[in-house]
Write a protein that holds these residues in place. Structure first.
Motif, short mmCIF file in Angstrom:
data_model
loop_
_atom_site.label_atom_id
_atom_site.label_comp_id
_atom_site.label_asym_id
_atom_site.label_seq_id
_atom_site.Cartn_x
_atom_site.Cartn_y
_atom_site.Cartn_z
N ALA A 221 -0.24 -0.05 -5.11
CA ALA A 221 -0.79 0.82 -4.07
C ALA A 221 -2.03 1.57 -4.58
O ALA A 221 -1.94 2.37 -5.51
CB ALA A 221 0.27 1.81 -3.60
N LEU B 126 5.36 12.44 -5.29
CA LEU B 126 5.94 11.09 -5.37
C LEU B 126 4.89 10.00 -5.16
O LEU B 126 5.16 8.82 -5.37
CB LEU B 126 7.05 10.92 -4.31
N ALA B 127 3.69 10.43 -4.72
CA ALA B 127 2.68 9.45 -4.32
C ALA B 127 2.13 8.62 -5.48
O ALA B 127 1.34 7.71 -5.26
CB ALA B 127 1.53 10.15 -3.59
N CYS C 158 9.89 7.87 3.13
CA CYS C 158 8.51 7.96 3.62
C CYS C 158 8.03 9.41 3.61
O CYS C 158 8.76 10.31 4.01
CB CYS C 158 8.47 7.38 5.04
N ILE C 159 6.76 9.63 3.15
CA ILE C 159 6.21 11.00 3.18
C ILE C 159 5.17 11.14 4.30
O ILE C 159 4.47 12.15 4.37
CB ILE C 159 5.59 11.38 1.80
N VAL D 13 0.81 -1.23 0.00
CA VAL D 13 0.00 0.00 0.00
C VAL D 13 0.84 1.28 0.00
O VAL D 13 0.29 2.36 -0.18
CB VAL D 13 -0.98 0.06 1.20
N CYS D 14 2.13 1.16 0.20
CA CYS D 14 2.94 2.38 0.31
C CYS D 14 3.07 3.07 -1.05
O CYS D 14 3.61 2.50 -2.00
CB CYS D 14 4.34 2.06 0.85
N PRO D 15 2.57 4.31 -1.17
CA PRO D 15 2.54 4.95 -2.49
C PRO D 15 3.91 5.37 -3.00
O PRO D 15 4.06 5.63 -4.19
CB PRO D 15 1.64 6.18 -2.26
N VAL D 16 4.90 5.45 -2.09
CA VAL D 16 6.21 5.96 -2.53
C VAL D 16 7.28 4.87 -2.52
O VAL D 16 8.48 5.17 -2.63
CB VAL D 16 6.67 7.16 -1.67
N VAL D 17 6.84 3.61 -2.39
CA VAL D 17 7.76 2.46 -2.38
C VAL D 17 8.86 2.64 -1.31
O VAL D 17 10.06 2.50 -1.59
CB VAL D 17 8.40 2.22 -3.78
N HIS E 68 4.97 14.97 5.19
CA HIS E 68 5.87 15.74 4.33
C HIS E 68 5.12 16.10 3.04
O HIS E 68 5.27 15.42 2.02
CB HIS E 68 7.14 14.93 4.03
N SER F 191 -1.68 5.31 -4.75
CA SER F 191 -1.04 5.88 -5.95
C SER F 191 -2.07 6.00 -7.07
O SER F 191 -2.13 7.01 -7.78
CB SER F 191 0.10 4.97 -6.42
N HIS G 237 3.82 4.12 -7.01
CA HIS G 237 3.58 2.69 -6.80
C HIS G 237 2.26 2.24 -7.41
O HIS G 237 1.46 1.56 -6.75
CB HIS G 237 3.61 2.38 -5.30
#
Ligand code: SF4
Ligand code: SF4
Lengths: 167, 265
Positions: free
Chosen positions: B77, B69-70, A71-72, A49-53, B63, B80, B73
């Motif tokens: 994800a 950057l979202a 991580c954001i 689920v992590c959007p920023v890998v 942040h 994303s 993935h």
């Protein structure tokens, strides 16, 4: 303590927590506990689920590593992991979790918790070879998520022997 | 509810209102005979709602500068995919707004509506994680779809000509009835689940916020549109307040699976 000594987490940000088994499961209060951290699942929802890998899973040993600098702080992994392993660090405003002391592993050493446990309650095993009759993946009191397939095995707590004096 | 989640309440409610508004605008302009209504102000409202929602969503990130950057993935994800879907939807709504001449082109109208609904589905998947057993299913998508239908129809009434008000009134009435049934039944179903799901159900039925949302956001507007056979100007405002209360309940009353560690699941 061993984990805190190693990583000096912020107050209240706990990577490994100890949970008492409720009396409905184990009838003797404060006699049986689970020491739980990230389970390094085979199919980790935190990673998915992590959007920023910010997570990756190591091929060699399956350790799920969190790269905090990527991580954001969206909180998605925290909501998603049913084991409550990723926690929010309010100072850094990013998630964090146990990454199984992977630097220690690479150095041929045990994770700090395994090394520090005085009763050997925590051990590293190869689940492909670990075959113990008294061990289960989902004991009572531990959430069952086959889709994630947590990489853990529990030896069930034995009942204490009751010794009574004869009258 | 943690303060991190208030921006999510605002983002989800506003973006879903925009999806509903655009979808109903497309139907009203191109699938029903008669005058189109005030299409430009309507699409302007949708665009402003989306922009306000997207700005709000930044505040839920630790942040915010990393927001771009979202979309990294997309392979697994849903967040994303949601970010990309909402971005494309916003671009289509702005394109519709800029190109509108009395009406928005039919192809663009329906393309925007379909992309908006796909983005809404992605949002539904994002908020149905394994960590919340009561929500780890299709229900978040259903809740969000209902928000789009109820608020979309409610706000569309401001831009609808008198000839087409019966259509909007019908859509709003049916949406409110379905919403009322769903929101009354689902917490009762949760009561028959495992410990964590049951606790979520108990949290709902014992929450004044939940009942305030049922009465003010669903029952009162439903009785009003039913009796008046049109949408009074105050109804969409009340419905919006109800949806915001419902979304606060969604983010604050669901129990996380890890809350019961060591107990029977
Ligand atoms: S326990 Fe949670 S944080 Fe750890 S690998 Fe599994 S899903 Fe990820
Ligand atoms: S909080 Fe960080 S690690 Fe967790 S999903 Fe969001 S960006 Fe990824």
């Amino acid at each position: 303590m061993a984990c805190k000594n190693q990583y000096h987490q912020e107050n209240g940000v706990i990577w490994r927590d100890v949970y008492e088994l409720k009396e409905e499961i184990y009838p003797h209060r404060e006699r049986a506990f689970y020491s739980l951290a990230c389970n390094h699942c085979e199919n980790p929802t935190c990673l998915n689920v992590c959007p920023v890998v910010a997570y990756y899973k190591r091929d060699a040993d399956g350790v799920v590593v969190h790269e905090q600098d990527k991580c954001i702080g969206c909180g998605n992994c925290i909501r998603s992991c049913p084991y409550g392993a990723p926690r929010y660090n309010p100072v850094l405003k990013r998630a964090e979790k146990c990454s199984f002391c992977w630097q220690r592993l690479d150095d041929g050493r045990k994770p700090a918790c395994v090394l520090g446990c005085p009763t050997d309650a925590l051990q590293i095993v190869d689940l492909a070879e670990f075959d113990e009759a008294n061990a289960v993946q989902y004991p009572a009191g531990f959430p069952r998520y086959p889709a994630l397939n947590p990489s853990v095995s529990f030896r069930l707590p034995a009942m204490p022997k009751m010794i009574r004096r004869k009258l | 509810m943690s303060e991190m989640e208030l921006p999510l309440v605002i983002f989800t409610v506003l973006s879903q209102t925009a999806v509903g508004l655009v979808a109903i605008s497309a139907i009203r302009q191109h699938a029903a005979e008669g005058p189109a209504g005030s299409v430009r102000p309507e699409w302007m409202t949708a665009a402003l709602l989306l922009i306000a929602g997207l700005v709000a969503s930044l505040f839920h990130l630790g942040h915010p500068l990393g927001a771009s950057l979202a979309i990294k993935h997309l392979g697994s994800a849903w967040l994303s995919r949601e970010a990309l879907g909402t971005g494309v939807f916003t671009a289509l709504v702005i394109a519709g707004l800029l190109s509108a001449r009395g009406r928005v082109n039919a192809g663009l109208s329906f393309a925007a509506a379909v992309v908006g609904l796909i983005a809404l589905f992605f949002t539904g998947m994002t908020y149905s994680p394994p960590g919340f057993p009561a929500l780890n299913n299709v229900m978040p998508f259903v809740f969000f779809l209902l928000t789009a239908a109820i608020l979309g129809a409610g706000f569309a009434s401001y831009f609808t000509p008198a000839e087409k008000m019966p259509l909007i009134t019908r859509i709003l009435t049916v949406s409110l009835i379905v919403g009322l049934v769903v929101y009354l039944v689902v917490p009762c179903l949760w009561l028959s689940g495992g410990t964590v799901m049951r606790q979520t159900g108990l949290n709902y039925i014992s929450s004044p916020l939940y009942w305030a949302r049922i009465i003010a956001g669903l029952i009162v507007p439903l009785l009003a549109v039913w009796r008046m056979k049109t949408v009074p100007a105050w109804a969409p405002v009340l419905v919006l307040a109800g949806e915001i209360m419902g979304r606060i309940a969604f983010f604050s009353l669901a129990v996380h699976a890890s809350a019961n560690m060591g107990g029977i699941y």
